[in-house]
Design a protein around this motif. Structure first.
Motif, PDB file in Angstrom:
ATOM      1  N   ALA A 132       0.839  -1.207   0.000  1.00 35.69           N
ATOM      2  CA  ALA A 132       0.000   0.000   0.000  1.00 35.69           C
ATOM      3  C   ALA A 132       0.872   1.254   0.000  1.00 35.69           C
ATOM      4  O   ALA A 132       0.595   2.225  -0.715  1.00 35.69           O
ATOM      5  CB  ALA A 132      -0.938  -0.016   1.210  1.00 35.69           C
ATOM      6  N   GLU A 135       2.325   1.637  -3.600  1.00 38.74           N
ATOM      7  CA  GLU A 135       1.344   2.064  -4.607  1.00 38.74           C
ATOM      8  C   GLU A 135       0.880   3.498  -4.336  1.00 38.74           C
ATOM      9  O   GLU A 135       0.565   4.233  -5.259  1.00 38.74           O
ATOM     10  CB  GLU A 135       0.161   1.087  -4.647  1.00 38.74           C
ATOM     11  CG  GLU A 135       0.524  -0.315  -5.155  1.00 38.74           C
ATOM     12  CD  GLU A 135       0.843  -0.366  -6.657  1.00 38.74           C
ATOM     13  OE1 GLU A 135       0.417   0.533  -7.389  1.00 38.74           O
ATOM     14  OE2 GLU A 135       1.538  -1.319  -7.075  1.00 38.74           O
ATOM     15  N   HIS A 136       0.864   3.880  -3.059  1.00 41.70           N
ATOM     16  CA  HIS A 136       0.470   5.254  -2.734  1.00 41.70           C
ATOM     17  C   HIS A 136       1.565   6.242  -3.136  1.00 41.70           C
ATOM     18  O   HIS A 136       1.292   7.345  -3.619  1.00 41.70           O
ATOM     19  CB  HIS A 136       0.173   5.366  -1.231  1.00 41.70           C
ATOM     20  CG  HIS A 136      -0.380   6.697  -0.836  1.00 41.70           C
ATOM     21  ND1 HIS A 136       0.118   7.442   0.202  1.00 41.70           N
ATOM     22  CD2 HIS A 136      -1.390   7.429  -1.354  1.00 41.70           C
ATOM     23  CE1 HIS A 136      -0.566   8.576   0.301  1.00 41.70           C
ATOM     24  NE2 HIS A 136      -1.483   8.592  -0.623  1.00 41.70           N
ATOM     25  N   TRP A 137       2.809   5.837  -2.949  1.00 44.52           N
ATOM     26  CA  TRP A 137       3.926   6.723  -3.299  1.00 44.52           C
ATOM     27  C   TRP A 137       4.067   6.864  -4.816  1.00 44.52           C
ATOM     28  O   TRP A 137       4.093   7.977  -5.345  1.00 44.52           O
ATOM     29  CB  TRP A 137       5.214   6.173  -2.662  1.00 44.52           C
ATOM     30  CG  TRP A 137       6.442   7.005  -2.874  1.00 44.52           C
ATOM     31  CD1 TRP A 137       6.513   8.325  -3.239  1.00 44.52           C
ATOM     32  CD2 TRP A 137       7.798   6.560  -2.738  1.00 44.52           C
ATOM     33  NE1 TRP A 137       7.818   8.718  -3.330  1.00 44.52           N
ATOM     34  CE2 TRP A 137       8.627   7.671  -3.030  1.00 44.52           C
ATOM     35  CE3 TRP A 137       8.389   5.337  -2.382  1.00 44.52           C
ATOM     36  CZ2 TRP A 137      10.021   7.580  -2.985  1.00 44.52           C
ATOM     37  CZ3 TRP A 137       9.771   5.260  -2.333  1.00 44.52           C
ATOM     38  CH2 TRP A 137      10.575   6.371  -2.637  1.00 44.52           C
ATOM     39  N   ALA A 141      -2.214   3.987  -6.465  1.00 45.21           N
ATOM     40  CA  ALA A 141      -2.936   4.732  -5.419  1.00 45.21           C
ATOM     41  C   ALA A 141      -2.389   6.154  -5.272  1.00 45.21           C
ATOM     42  O   ALA A 141      -2.792   6.902  -4.380  1.00 45.21           O
ATOM     43  CB  ALA A 141      -2.862   4.011  -4.072  1.00 45.21           C
ATOM     44  N   ARG A 142      -1.474   6.511  -6.176  1.00 47.39           N
ATOM     45  CA  ARG A 142      -0.879   7.851  -6.137  1.00 47.39           C
ATOM     46  C   ARG A 142      -1.970   8.903  -6.356  1.00 47.39           C
ATOM     47  O   ARG A 142      -2.859   8.741  -7.187  1.00 47.39           O
ATOM     48  CB  ARG A 142       0.135   7.938  -7.278  1.00 47.39           C
ATOM     49  CG  ARG A 142       1.061   9.092  -7.220  1.00 47.39           C
ATOM     50  CD  ARG A 142       2.042   8.962  -8.367  1.00 47.39           C
ATOM     51  NE  ARG A 142       2.988  10.054  -8.359  1.00 47.39           N
ATOM     52  CZ  ARG A 142       3.991  10.157  -9.209  1.00 47.39           C
ATOM     53  NH1 ARG A 142       4.160   9.220 -10.124  1.00 47.39           N
ATOM     54  NH2 ARG A 142       4.813  11.167  -9.140  1.00 47.39           N
ATOM     55  N   THR A 144      -4.376   9.833  -4.406  1.00 50.59           N
ATOM     56  CA  THR A 144      -5.631   9.700  -3.669  1.00 50.59           C
ATOM     57  C   THR A 144      -5.317   9.608  -2.180  1.00 50.59           C
ATOM     58  O   THR A 144      -4.261   9.102  -1.791  1.00 50.59           O
ATOM     59  CB  THR A 144      -6.449   8.470  -4.121  1.00 50.59           C
ATOM     60  OG1 THR A 144      -7.708   8.491  -3.451  1.00 50.59           O
ATOM     61  CG2 THR A 144      -5.749   7.168  -3.794  1.00 50.59           C
ATOM     62  N   ASP A 145      -6.223  10.107  -1.357  1.00 49.63           N
ATOM     63  CA  ASP A 145      -5.984  10.111   0.087  1.00 49.63           C
ATOM     64  C   ASP A 145      -6.629   8.934   0.805  1.00 49.63           C
ATOM     65  O   ASP A 145      -6.364   8.714   1.988  1.00 49.63           O
ATOM     66  CB  ASP A 145      -6.516  11.417   0.701  1.00 49.63           C
ATOM     67  CG  ASP A 145      -5.599  12.594   0.404  1.00 49.63           C
ATOM     68  OD1 ASP A 145      -4.445  12.352   0.003  1.00 49.63           O
ATOM     69  OD2 ASP A 145      -6.037  13.745   0.562  1.00 49.63           O
ATOM     70  N   ALA A 147      -7.509   4.941   0.116  1.00 48.19           N
ATOM     71  CA  ALA A 147      -7.428   3.780  -0.775  1.00 48.19           C
ATOM     72  C   ALA A 147      -7.226   2.500   0.014  1.00 48.19           C
ATOM     73  O   ALA A 147      -6.646   2.497   1.099  1.00 48.19           O
ATOM     74  CB  ALA A 147      -6.279   3.961  -1.764  1.00 48.19           C
ATOM     75  N   CYS A 149      -5.453  -1.137  -0.739  1.00 47.78           N
ATOM     76  CA  CYS A 149      -4.566  -1.806  -1.692  1.00 47.78           C
ATOM     77  C   CYS A 149      -4.472  -3.279  -1.325  1.00 47.78           C
ATOM     78  O   CYS A 149      -4.082  -3.610  -0.201  1.00 47.78           O
ATOM     79  CB  CYS A 149      -3.179  -1.178  -1.675  1.00 47.78           C
ATOM     80  SG  CYS A 149      -3.183   0.584  -2.099  1.00 47.78           S
ATOM     81  N   VAL A 161      -4.725   3.215   3.006  1.00 48.12           N
ATOM     82  CA  VAL A 161      -4.303   4.618   2.988  1.00 48.12           C
ATOM     83  C   VAL A 161      -5.522   5.427   3.403  1.00 48.12           C
ATOM     84  O   VAL A 161      -6.562   5.354   2.745  1.00 48.12           O
ATOM     85  CB  VAL A 161      -3.850   5.046   1.578  1.00 48.12           C
ATOM     86  CG1 VAL A 161      -3.495   6.532   1.562  1.00 48.12           C
ATOM     87  CG2 VAL A 161      -2.674   4.200   1.106  1.00 48.12           C
ATOM     88  N   VAL A 166      -0.510   6.062   4.961  1.00 47.18           N
ATOM     89  CA  VAL A 166      -0.660   4.630   5.185  1.00 47.18           C
ATOM     90  C   VAL A 166      -0.892   4.404   6.671  1.00 47.18           C
ATOM     91  O   VAL A 166      -0.190   4.982   7.510  1.00 47.18           O
ATOM     92  CB  VAL A 166       0.598   3.880   4.711  1.00 47.18           C
ATOM     93  CG1 VAL A 166       0.506   2.405   5.042  1.00 47.18           C
ATOM     94  CG2 VAL A 166       0.789   4.086   3.219  1.00 47.18           C
TER      95      VAL A 166
END
Ligand SMILES: [Zn+2]
Length: 319
Positions: A132, A135-137, A141-142, A144-145, A147, A149, A161, A166
């Motif tokens: 997570a 994918e957020h970085w 998932a970049r 979005t606040d 998510a 994963c 996230v 995270v």
């Protein structure tokens, strides 16, 4: 998706570096990672998963030996570890289901004891949380606040996230969607509960369900990958096995969306490579289960970082 390559020396940007270690049941990987997420000095060794815990740690140390031998090691400010879980962040221990020699194993202390570590801090996370974070970085998932994963492979792991960060929770296992009950009177799960999502939606479960329904592979491969190939060709039992997995995933995702208000769902892991035979029924079932207005229609995306997610996520923990 980038295939792991042996000990390459890709250029890293100037500035602080992170050392990342990704520990799974089959391999232990490492790399140096810069502040843009570029990986260099990759190393990968097989996990001696059935050996005593000290021998598994010795392989982690060999990975660190190789990273510490890189000239760039001096710029490393922290070490991040993503490990198969469960993990216990408060104690710095891990108990990976598929590494029996590690039960409550003091991994953080074991890594900190490596002679090249000095005073560098060690950050630990379970593999779902690490994915997570990755994918957020840098992945799907970049931007979005909020998510969820998921990694759907031999098991089902996940990380959350929320409000832009995270959230591993105090133990490090928050978002472990594989072990929420989606079938009230379902089959007992090795975790001790019953009717767990993982018992229906994992690759293992998909293959088991297809075989029980009379599906037989053309070759020797009896895994979910072979079921997916036949499902793509229209085999009804193979399609039904994926439909059931998608239904369980949809129920779990809808429950999570109701609970924490998601905007995006990212799905990776080997089962996600099945593509439309998973994602089409998933969209259909999500339409049924995610009913309240704020729960409806989270954006579902394929994960983007592939097998690098563990290493990038381990580095993301250090940022
Ligand atoms: Zn379970």
């Amino acid at each position: 998706m980038t295939a792991p390559s042996p000990s390459t020396a890709a250029p890293l940007s100037a500035g602080p570096l992170f050392a990342a270690v990704d520990i799974g049941g089959t391999k232990i990987a490492g790399a140096l990672v810069d502040s843009t997420g570029a990986l260099a000095h990759r190393v990968q060794l097989p996990t001696p998963a059935q050996r005593p815990g000290a021998e598994v740690l010795a392989v982690v140390h060999r990975v660190l030996d190789r990273l510490a031998a890189a000239p760039a090691w001096g710029a490393v400010t922290a070490v991040g570890i993503g490990s198969a879980g469960p993990v216990d962040l408060a104690r710095g221990t891990v108990s990976p289901v598929n590494i029996p020699g590690w039960r409550g194993f003091p991994l953080t202390a074991g890594v900190a004891a490596h002679p090249a570590m000095g005073a560098r801090p060690v950050a630990l996370a379970g593999d779902g949380v690490a994915m997570a974070a990755a994918e957020h970085w840098l992945g799907a998932a970049r931007g979005t606040d909020n998510a969820l994963c998921l990694v759907v492979s031999t098991g089902v792991g996940a990380g959350l996230v929320l409000d832009g960060a995270v959230r591993p929770g105090p133990s490090g296992n928050a978002g472990h969607l594989g072990h929420i009950t989606v079938d009230l009177d379902g089959e007992p799960c090795p975790c001790g509960s019953r009717g767990c999502l993982e018992g229906i939606a994992s690759g293992t479960a998909i293959a088991r369900r297809a075989l029980a329904g009379g599906w037989r592979p053309a070759g020797d491969d009896r895994s979910a990958r072979a079921v997916a190939e036949d499902a793509l060709a229209g085999h009804p039992v193979a399609l039904a096995a994926f439909d059931r997995a998608a239904q369980a995933l949809a129920a779990g995702i809808a429950a999570t969306a109701a609970l924490v208000d998601l905007r995006r769902v990212v799905i990776g892991g080997g089962v996600a490579t099945a593509g439309p035979v998973l994602f089409e029924p998933l969209a259909r079932h999500l339409d049924r289960y995610a009913a309240l207005p704020y729960v409806r229609g989270p954006e579902v995306r394929r994960a983007e970082l592939g097998t690098d997610a563990g290493l990038i996520g381990a580095a993301a923990l250090c940022r």
